[in-house]
Scaffold this active site. Structure first.
Site, PDB file in Angstrom:
ATOM      1  N   HIS A  76      21.202  94.897  59.128  1.00  0.00           N
ATOM      2  CA  HIS A  76      20.702  93.838  60.008  1.00  0.00           C
ATOM      3  C   HIS A  76      19.428  93.165  59.526  1.00  0.00           C
ATOM      4  O   HIS A  76      19.161  92.054  59.898  1.00  0.00           O
ATOM      5  CB  HIS A  76      20.534  94.338  61.443  1.00  0.00           C
ATOM      6  CG  HIS A  76      19.595  95.480  61.604  1.00  0.00           C
ATOM      7  ND1 HIS A  76      20.035  96.745  61.912  1.00  0.00           N
ATOM      8  CD2 HIS A  76      18.264  95.560  61.501  1.00  0.00           C
ATOM      9  CE1 HIS A  76      18.997  97.553  61.999  1.00  0.00           C
ATOM     10  NE2 HIS A  76      17.906  96.860  61.759  1.00  0.00           N
ATOM     11  N   ARG A  97      26.927 101.249  67.992  1.00  0.00           N
ATOM     12  CA  ARG A  97      25.741 101.069  68.847  1.00  0.00           C
ATOM     13  C   ARG A  97      26.005  99.946  69.830  1.00  0.00           C
ATOM     14  O   ARG A  97      26.523  98.900  69.461  1.00  0.00           O
ATOM     15  CB  ARG A  97      24.499 100.760  68.016  1.00  0.00           C
ATOM     16  CG  ARG A  97      23.250 100.595  68.922  1.00  0.00           C
ATOM     17  CD  ARG A  97      21.952 100.566  68.155  1.00  0.00           C
ATOM     18  NE  ARG A  97      21.675  99.301  67.531  1.00  0.00           N
ATOM     19  CZ  ARG A  97      20.471  98.689  67.559  1.00  0.00           C
ATOM     20  NH1 ARG A  97      19.460  99.247  68.199  1.00  0.00           N
ATOM     21  NH2 ARG A  97      20.287  97.558  66.940  1.00  0.00           N
ATOM     22  N   GLU A 112      13.180 103.210  72.580  1.00  0.00           N
ATOM     23  CA  GLU A 112      12.535 102.306  71.625  1.00  0.00           C
ATOM     24  C   GLU A 112      11.281 101.595  72.121  1.00  0.00           C
ATOM     25  O   GLU A 112      10.412 101.287  71.332  1.00  0.00           O
ATOM     26  CB  GLU A 112      13.541 101.291  71.078  1.00  0.00           C
ATOM     27  CG  GLU A 112      14.429 100.644  72.100  1.00  0.00           C
ATOM     28  CD  GLU A 112      15.631  99.941  71.481  1.00  0.00           C
ATOM     29  OE1 GLU A 112      15.544  99.496  70.333  1.00  0.00           O
ATOM     30  OE2 GLU A 112      16.663  99.839  72.172  1.00  0.00           O
ATOM     31  N   ASP A 144      10.746  98.327  67.778  1.00  0.00           N
ATOM     32  CA  ASP A 144      10.443  97.707  69.063  1.00  0.00           C
ATOM     33  C   ASP A 144       9.200  98.299  69.712  1.00  0.00           C
ATOM     34  O   ASP A 144       8.463  97.600  70.396  1.00  0.00           O
ATOM     35  CB  ASP A 144      11.660  97.793  69.999  1.00  0.00           C
ATOM     36  CG  ASP A 144      12.704  96.759  69.600  1.00  0.00           C
ATOM     37  OD1 ASP A 144      12.371  95.569  69.582  1.00  0.00           O
ATOM     38  OD2 ASP A 144      13.832  97.142  69.274  1.00  0.00           O
ATOM     39  N   ARG A 199      13.833 103.655  61.355  1.00  0.00           N
ATOM     40  CA  ARG A 199      12.690 103.070  60.650  1.00  0.00           C
ATOM     41  C   ARG A 199      13.105 101.814  59.909  1.00  0.00           C
ATOM     42  O   ARG A 199      14.222 101.694  59.443  1.00  0.00           O
ATOM     43  CB  ARG A 199      12.151 104.043  59.588  1.00  0.00           C
ATOM     44  CG  ARG A 199      11.527 105.297  60.137  1.00  0.00           C
ATOM     45  CD  ARG A 199      10.989 106.151  58.982  1.00  0.00           C
ATOM     46  NE  ARG A 199      10.413 107.395  59.452  1.00  0.00           N
ATOM     47  CZ  ARG A 199       9.189 107.506  59.927  1.00  0.00           C
ATOM     48  NH1 ARG A 199       8.423 106.442  60.016  1.00  0.00           N
ATOM     49  NH2 ARG A 199       8.725 108.669  60.329  1.00  0.00           N
ATOM     50  N   ARG A 241      13.593  89.404  67.629  1.00  0.00           N
ATOM     51  CA  ARG A 241      13.841  90.707  67.030  1.00  0.00           C
ATOM     52  C   ARG A 241      12.624  91.152  66.217  1.00  0.00           C
ATOM     53  O   ARG A 241      11.883  90.339  65.686  1.00  0.00           O
ATOM     54  CB  ARG A 241      15.045  90.636  66.095  1.00  0.00           C
ATOM     55  CG  ARG A 241      16.325  90.458  66.830  1.00  0.00           C
ATOM     56  CD  ARG A 241      17.508  90.651  65.916  1.00  0.00           C
ATOM     57  NE  ARG A 241      18.724  90.530  66.689  1.00  0.00           N
ATOM     58  CZ  ARG A 241      19.194  91.472  67.480  1.00  0.00           C
ATOM     59  NH1 ARG A 241      18.549  92.597  67.623  1.00  0.00           N
ATOM     60  NH2 ARG A 241      20.304  91.286  68.166  1.00  0.00           N
TER      61      ARG A 241
END
Length: 873
Positions: A133, A388, A498, A535, A573, A705
């Site tokens: 990602h 996920r 998170e 996050d 991480r 993000r």
């Protein structure tokens, strides 16, 4: 050591740069090469502090046409790519064995018996989860050329090379550099999740397939030599999982169909690779002698090993071709497909034992052993796919269902009522979902994903991760969805904590979950929990997030012990400190004692996959570093923090959070400044990963993000999220009363020391002068004070860190890292000034203007700076 590194690497960078220069001259002429060389020299002088050269760069770019700016941008982005290749090749050639040496130093220091060594190595459990990602900026076609180039550099550095051979290699280097220069470096379209998955498979095929058995062979050899023990045949101290094609959180392009396609493509790639291995084996294993067990299998065949392996090879080919056929929309015969890893291992182990029994142990330990190792590590599924999804999506399924069944609205129920409903249904024998239920598209997609899990082998899957998990019902809901969809094996379900609040609440959630009798019976003493780094840092700053992560892990380890449960912590991480990134050794050794007992699971993202595992030697070295750090942390666990350390770090973390949020959340000028001072808006146009840059298209900073958030600040060299508020928080507790404790923490506590050493690296990458140049040109007058205040804090923070560490300069403790950044600096400097010019032109032209040269040049500078900084998000 340092001067040798300096000289050899610089020579290689110069050689590659000169070759690229020849390529540019051949296409554009000497005049162009002279211009680029002048810009490079001005860039170096500018980096060294010559403001007149900085001014000259700005003026040079102002006078250039859009297409000329594109040419300059491409040249410097290519220079930086070549510099990275030179460094990767140098690092892979240097110290390949040092990581294994370090591992054995730890074993020797512990003075273990042979049995204890076997036990320590047997506990090694490294699960590396490949994710795509982030902003992996390099196209796959260029990655292939870069790998070929690295292979050439390995040859060039061999002193035994004859003149003719050297000339041949140098011609190939020039050929590859020319190919890269004439190749479009920017993707024209965003990659799909399937493209990303294929990229991950290529890393396995081109690097890890060779590196893993090599690493295990070396580990086994050293164990035998030093302790007279062997790695068991079924040893798999390292495994590989993946999120590519399974991570649907905030990515609408990852659907159940994509997940199924990726599972099948992984099996197809594994079938291709094992077919190649088996083909080589059946060519080599031509011997007649075999033991009774093998003879019983193959009858009176003249070449028993071939007789056993050839039909297996045929089945792998049938699997490979059959999957291709199925994905093309046909209905192939699946009766001859390989369906389980045992089918492969049974044949390989039969051959292995037979060779040993017949006095051919040396043959058994050759290619056959490598294939057995690959069968245990990769297996017929190549890697294990995680799934996920956001907890809200699961809750929506039950809200829609309970409304349909007339039971009310699940989302409005209390946590107790939700748990009671879910546990009742988990224990029920009858199906819950009505056959005629016309579920909405979103709900159907969640159910279809669970059906894909049910349809495929459990060996092709890793774990199911729930993001934004905050209650036990979030975990039970997934287990009920899987059960109702026909999943008949206990797929591990991991809540992901998170945000800062989630991390702080995680012990309470897990205690409640493990107190449920049904649940404990279901998980059979094995629990996964994912800790989110990105996050939490974006939410509260690096220091507060780091301490919350530490405390959360510490509490979770204690709770798992209390419930007699093996806990695997999964570390989400990124590559940068703002996303939890630390060098592997520091990251592992700075965790709480006991947190590695259940194994070590960590995400490896886009570009860090390439830097750590992109070439076999690099991969072997990285595996050694992980193994060494984990063995050290298990044998010599870091100290638990003393009470006075805890009190002080808690005060610092609270202050750090308030400092960070005071700027990022509560200052009205922050968002307007961020939007104009960084290329954040332009980043959204770059066709990088498959995910949108925002979770919610209409959202502000909070919905951005973590990856583009970090990426944008790295472009302007302010690298703000990694340091903002941290040193001011540390300074706030500096007084005579605390001095002894602060010094003790730095000397004795790896967690605290690793935080400061990462800041050291971040400060070396930061450059207030570059940030100021962006502001000068792009930020309106009424906001300029904001950037000036941030740079003032950056300068104060650097001075404060140096005072604390007792050093007189940044990166003193890591001369190689410092040298590495400085080699790239002369090429980076012009790209920043070029990007400023481009941002100014693009913004003045307005949103409706469409200038392909400007837009492409902008993308080239973004990717070039990311390459030079060696991390993106």
């Amino acid at each position: 050591m340092h001067t040798h590194y300096d000289a050899e690497l610089k020579d290689t960078v110069r050689y590659l740069g000169k070759t690229l220069g020849e390529t540019i001259k051949n296409q554009l002429g000497q005049e162009w090469l002279d211009r680029i060389e002048k810009i490079r020299k001005d860039g170096r002088a500018s980096y060294q502090g010559d403001t007149s050269c900085s001014d000259e760069l700005k003026e040079t770019f102002k006078t250039m046409t859009d297409s000329d700016l594109l040419t300059v941008g491409r040249a410097f982005a290519q220079f930086l790519n070549l510099g990275n290749i030179a460094e990767q090749e140098y690092n892979s050639a240097m110290n390949v064995d040092a990581s294994i040496d370090a591992l054995f130093k730890h074993l020797d220091k512990a003075e273990l018996t042979a049995d204890k060594v076997q036990e320590a190595v047997g506990k090694l459990n490294i699960d590396l989860v490949l994710t795509a990602h982030p902003t992996e900026v390099t196209r796959r076609t260029l990655i292939h050329k870069h790998k070929e180039l690295a292979d050439c550099l390995q040859e060039v550095h061999q002193e035994s090379l004859t003149g003719a051979d050297r000339s041949k290699v140098e011609t190939r280097v020039a050929d590859l550099i020319s190919q890269a220069w004439h190749t479009e470096e920017i993707r024209s379209v965003r990659p799909t999740p399937v493209d990303e998955a294929r990229w991950g498979f290529s890393v396995i095929e081109n690097s890890l397939w060779e590196a893993v058995p090599d690493f295990l062979r070396e580990l086994d050899g050293r164990l035998h030599e030093d302790y007279n023990v062997s790695l068991p045949l079924d040893a798999s101290p390292v495994q590989f999982s993946s999120w590519m094609g399974g991570d649907r959180d905030g990515n609408p392009f990852v659907t159940s169909k994509v997940t199924e396609q990726v599972l099948l493509l992984a099996r197809k790639r594994a079938a291709k690779l094992f077919a190649l291995d088996l083909d080589r084996l059946q060519v080599e294993l031509s011997m007649y002698d075999c033991n009774d067990a093998l003879r019983e299998k193959v009858g009176d065949a003249n070449e028993p090993y071939r007789a056993l392996l050839r039909p297996l090879l045929d089945r792998f080919i049938a699997t490979r071709d059959g999957i291709a056929n199925y994905l093309a929309g046909n209905n192939p015969d699946t009766s001859n497909w390989i369906e389980s890893n045992d089918e492969l291992l049974e044949a390989l182990l039969l051959c292995h034992q037979s060779l040993i029994d017949c006095g051919m142990g040396v043959v058994a330990k050759g290619l056959l052993l490598d294939t057995i190792r690959r069968a245990h590590v990769f297996g017929i599924h190549l890697l294990r796919l995680d799934v996920r999804q956001d907890s809200e999506r699961h809750a929506d399924v039950f809200s829609e269902l309970t409304r349909y069944l007339g039971l009310g609205d699940y989302s409005q129920w209390s946590e107790e009522d939700k748990q009671a409903f879910l546990l009742r249904e988990l224990g029920s024998k009858r199906p819950l979902f009505p056959a005629q239920w016309g579920a909405s598209e979103d709900v159907k997609e969640v159910l279809d994903t669970c059906k894909v899990v049910a349809k495929h082998s459990k060996h092709g899957f890793g774990i199911y991760i729930i993001s934004m998990a905050s209650e036990p019902s979030d975990v039970l809901a997934v287990q009920l969805l899987l059960k109702e969809s026909g999943v008949d094996w206990p797929m591990p379900v991991a809540p992901l904590f998170e945000t800062l609040d989630d991390l702080n609440n995680s012990p309470s959630v897990m205690r409640k979950l493990l107190s449920i009798d049904w649940y404990r019976g279901y998980v059979k003493g094995r629990q996964f929990v994912m800790i989110g780094y990105s996050d939490s840092a974006k939410d509260a700053g690096a220091l507060a997030a780091g301490w919350a992560q530490y405390q959360s892990q510490e509490a979770l380890v204690a709770i798992a012990e209390e419930f007699n449960c093996s806990l695997t912590l999964f570390h989400g991480r990124g590559g940068t400190i703002g996303r939890g990134g630390l060098p592997a050794h520091a990251a592992i050794y700075s965790q709480p004692p006991g947190s590695l007992e259940g194994g070590f699971r960590v995400t490896e993202q886009g570009e860090t996959i390439r830097y750590k595992f992109g070439m076999p030697k690099l991969a072997k070295r990285s595996l050694g570093i992980y193994a060494s750090a984990i063995i050290e942390a298990m044998l010599f666990p870091p100290p638990a923090p003393k009470e006075e350390w805890r009190e002080l770090i808690t005060t610092m973390a609270g202050q750090g959070r308030d400092n960070y949020r005071g700027t990022v959340r509560h200052d009205k000028d922050f968002v307007p400044y961020f939007r104009v001072a960084t290329p954040e808006q332009e980043l959204g146009k770059l066709p990088l990963g498959s995910r949108p840059s925002k979770r919610k298209p209409q959202g502000g900073i909070e919905s951005l993000r973590a990856i583009p958030w970090i990426f944008a600040w790295a472009q302007t060299r302010l690298v703000l999220p990694s340091w903002l508020g941290v040193m001011r928080a540390i300074d706030s507790v500096k007084n005579a009363e605390n001095e002894k404790v602060v010094n003790e923490m730095f000397a004795e506590w790896p967690f605290y020391r690793s935080r400061l050493s990462m800041l050291d690296m971040v400060f070396h990458k930061a450059d207030p002068r570059i940030s100021e140049a962006y502001d000068e040109r792009l930020v309106p007058e009424e906001l300029k004070h904001f950037g000036a205040a941030l740079r003032e804090e950056l300068k104060e923070s650097i001075a404060s860190l140096l005072e604390l560490t007792g050093e007189n300069d940044i990166m003193k403790a890591d001369p190689l890292g410092k040298e590495s950044m400085e080699i790239r600096a002369a090429y980076l400097q012009p790209l920043h000034y070029l990007q400023i010019e481009l941002l100014d032109r693009i913004r003045k032209a307005g949103d409706d203007a469409h200038n392909p040269d400007l837009e492409r040049a902008m993308m080239v500078t973004i990717t070039g700076i990311a390459t030079g900084m060696r991390n993106t998000g």
